[in-house]
Scaffold this active site. Sequence first.
Site, PDB file in Angstrom:
ATOM      1  N   HIS A  29      29.369  43.429  43.155  1.00 46.97           N
ATOM      2  CA  HIS A  29      28.386  43.561  42.075  1.00 46.97           C
ATOM      3  C   HIS A  29      27.618  42.256  41.883  1.00 46.97           C
ATOM      4  O   HIS A  29      28.133  41.164  42.139  1.00 46.97           O
ATOM      5  CB  HIS A  29      29.075  43.969  40.773  1.00 46.97           C
ATOM      6  CG  HIS A  29      30.022  42.935  40.227  1.00 46.97           C
ATOM      7  ND1 HIS A  29      29.651  42.014  39.266  1.00 46.97           N
ATOM      8  CD2 HIS A  29      31.333  42.687  40.492  1.00 46.97           C
ATOM      9  CE1 HIS A  29      30.681  41.241  38.967  1.00 46.97           C
ATOM     10  NE2 HIS A  29      31.717  41.625  39.698  1.00 46.97           N
TER      11      HIS A  29
ATOM     12  N   ASP B 220      31.553  35.170  40.746  1.00 47.76           N
ATOM     13  CA  ASP B 220      31.891  36.520  40.275  1.00 47.76           C
ATOM     14  C   ASP B 220      30.621  37.268  39.896  1.00 47.76           C
ATOM     15  O   ASP B 220      30.172  37.230  38.753  1.00 47.76           O
ATOM     16  CB  ASP B 220      32.825  36.433  39.069  1.00 47.76           C
ATOM     17  CG  ASP B 220      33.208  37.798  38.545  1.00 47.76           C
ATOM     18  OD1 ASP B 220      33.203  38.754  39.332  1.00 47.76           O
ATOM     19  OD2 ASP B 220      33.489  37.908  37.337  1.00 47.76           O
TER      20      ASP B 220
ATOM     21  N   GLU C 272      29.003  46.228  36.936  1.00 48.63           N
ATOM     22  CA  GLU C 272      30.459  46.251  37.007  1.00 48.63           C
ATOM     23  C   GLU C 272      31.096  45.658  35.764  1.00 48.63           C
ATOM     24  O   GLU C 272      32.136  46.132  35.300  1.00 48.63           O
ATOM     25  CB  GLU C 272      30.933  45.478  38.251  1.00 48.63           C
ATOM     26  CG  GLU C 272      32.426  45.598  38.541  1.00 48.63           C
ATOM     27  CD  GLU C 272      33.277  44.510  37.916  1.00 48.63           C
ATOM     28  OE1 GLU C 272      34.511  44.594  37.996  1.00 48.63           O
ATOM     29  OE2 GLU C 272      32.694  43.561  37.333  1.00 48.63           O
ATOM     30  N   GLU C 273      30.477  44.626  35.218  1.00 47.77           N
ATOM     31  CA  GLU C 273      31.076  43.911  34.093  1.00 47.77           C
ATOM     32  C   GLU C 273      31.116  44.746  32.816  1.00 47.77           C
ATOM     33  O   GLU C 273      31.881  44.434  31.906  1.00 47.77           O
ATOM     34  CB  GLU C 273      30.312  42.607  33.833  1.00 47.77           C
ATOM     35  CG  GLU C 273      30.360  41.605  34.981  1.00 47.77           C
ATOM     36  CD  GLU C 273      31.735  40.996  35.185  1.00 47.77           C
ATOM     37  OE1 GLU C 273      32.656  41.326  34.412  1.00 47.77           O
ATOM     38  OE2 GLU C 273      31.893  40.192  36.124  1.00 47.77           O
TER      39      GLU C 273
ATOM     40  N   GLU D  76      35.738  40.980  45.316  1.00 51.80           N
ATOM     41  CA  GLU D  76      35.702  40.545  43.923  1.00 51.80           C
ATOM     42  C   GLU D  76      36.002  39.053  43.824  1.00 51.80           C
ATOM     43  O   GLU D  76      36.205  38.374  44.827  1.00 51.80           O
ATOM     44  CB  GLU D  76      36.721  41.334  43.095  1.00 51.80           C
ATOM     45  CG  GLU D  76      36.121  42.471  42.290  1.00 51.80           C
ATOM     46  CD  GLU D  76      35.222  41.988  41.167  1.00 51.80           C
ATOM     47  OE1 GLU D  76      35.147  40.754  40.928  1.00 51.80           O
ATOM     48  OE2 GLU D  76      34.580  42.821  40.522  1.00 51.80           O
TER      49      GLU D  76
ATOM     50  N   HIS E 101      34.255  33.737  34.306  1.00 53.69           N
ATOM     51  CA  HIS E 101      33.554  34.287  33.143  1.00 53.69           C
ATOM     52  C   HIS E 101      33.133  33.204  32.152  1.00 53.69           C
ATOM     53  O   HIS E 101      33.132  33.433  30.931  1.00 53.69           O
ATOM     54  CB  HIS E 101      34.402  35.343  32.438  1.00 53.69           C
ATOM     55  CG  HIS E 101      34.387  36.666  33.126  1.00 53.69           C
ATOM     56  ND1 HIS E 101      34.948  37.803  32.571  1.00 53.69           N
ATOM     57  CD2 HIS E 101      33.879  37.055  34.326  1.00 53.69           C
ATOM     58  CE1 HIS E 101      34.783  38.827  33.404  1.00 53.69           C
ATOM     59  NE2 HIS E 101      34.138  38.391  34.478  1.00 53.69           N
TER      60      HIS E 101
END
Length: 568
Positions: free
Chosen positions: A200, A212, A263-264, A290, A366
Amino acid sequence: MQLTSTLRQRKSGVAPCSNVRSDPAVDLDDRCTTSANGTVKTAPGKGAPPAKRMTQAGGFAVAFLWFVLLNLFALWARQRTPPFLPASAPPHIFSGQRALDRVAGLCGSFRYVGTLALHQATQELAKQVQELKELAEHFSKDRFVFEYDVQRVDGSFALNIRSFHDLLIAQSYESITNIAIRIYPRELGPDARTLVVNSHYDTAAGSPGCVDATAAIGTMMEMVSGLVHAYDDETCAQDPEHMKACAERQLTHPVVFLLNGAEEVFLVGAHGFVTKHPYMDATSLLLNLEASGASGPALLFRCGPGHGWMARTYAKAVPLPHASCASQDIMNLDLFPAETDHRVFVEYGGLSGFDIASYENGYVYHTKYDNLENAGRGFIQHLGETATSLMTELVGKNAAIEMNGMSDHRAQERMVFFDIFGLFTVVYSMQFAWYLNVATCLAVLAVVTMRTKRAVKGCSPPVHLLQCFFFGIALLLACAGTGSIAGLLLRYVARRPLAWYGLENEWLMIPLFAFPACTVLLVLVDAFVGARWSWILLNSCNKSLWSFALCVVPYLRRRISAWRTFLC
């Protein structure tokens, strides 16, 4: 006669057994036994001869040196990644630099679903895909078909997050964007068994998401480019090795590259593709890329379900493996509070698949620090080579994807898999694992029983075995309890529960947790070292159990550290 015997023993430097039992000033480590002819023998404790003590000290020194060397080797193996190839590498070979260059422009923006930055990223990726399509038309010569589709999809579904106490989330989405690329041999057609490679390009709120999972998107784009260049006859013919690599890379089955745009926000992009895209009709296997860290080797942390043949395929294909079925157990038991697109493909698409991710330096995960500067070059190269090797094995010359869906029990059974220091992958069945574990337990029990019987003749071995066992359990609980108390003190007294968290503060785990646990361990051993049963533990079980522990601990530390960031 009794007095004469005692005087003779004292002249010879040996204390009588009666004095050892009755005099508390005499260390119980100097315990003695009396043979049938009345001869007094001293056990090798503090009263052992100097030569015996030197031999024991030398043995512990060798064991400590072995322990240090194994830890250094484990540390080297844990950080080992392939060389980061520059952009000048041959075009059909994966280059981490080219993969990073393809998405470097995306790493400076927050691409949360619904933002202008995500829309601009979609346009940029679609432009690159169009350029690759034009290149493919130049090299194709009617040997393969390159096509792509920009999907905009609406839908809804319910997602049960089991790791959050069965939290049920009702999802509804609109105008979610995915970019799907499909490449297949012209003579075979698009309806054969198909591999889908997924990642993603949207990011978590407040994070540029360079690793990510923008780096995985760059990896996929470089894989597409390498696959197209594998049909460049002129370049591949320049070197016999290149020609062989190109021949193995050329497709025997279709492959789909899914650039997932959502995706998140709880996996909605994957759901839109799985339930509503026509490319999904022939798809039978997933390769999901991922990231939950910024560096280190890429870990195969989930494989399946029904993954017997998949684990063997990974072991055969990947030259620098990094895999762990223990991490798969963590995911299956819902101990890891997160999910990947793998779950959607399994539950809504009925597929099996590989789940591969980074985990080192998870402190940037994140956060605003997931940027280009912190993106591990070794991880990108390792992820690309691993994914390329798997794709080649599955849909290239060997066509391993044909094994998917076989009814053969050996192909579908659950497997135990793990790598040994990144050198090779060990794979065996759960049934064999059961036999192996039982045999190991019986062998250790037999060895300890024999050594205990020789150490204390005329005594009951089961009693001493139980004493050794419970003493070991007590040590384990005491050390674990000490670490827990240290954590509680940090939380409720110092008010800094994560004082050790972060790359600059990791060293604090040694004084905060390791030193107190080791201190308690030494105090307990010292308190009981003179007792008869602890002498048996340290001397009888020493060679059979401690040697095994010294061999296994460095490897276990590598495995545990792989999930420390997640679980903390």
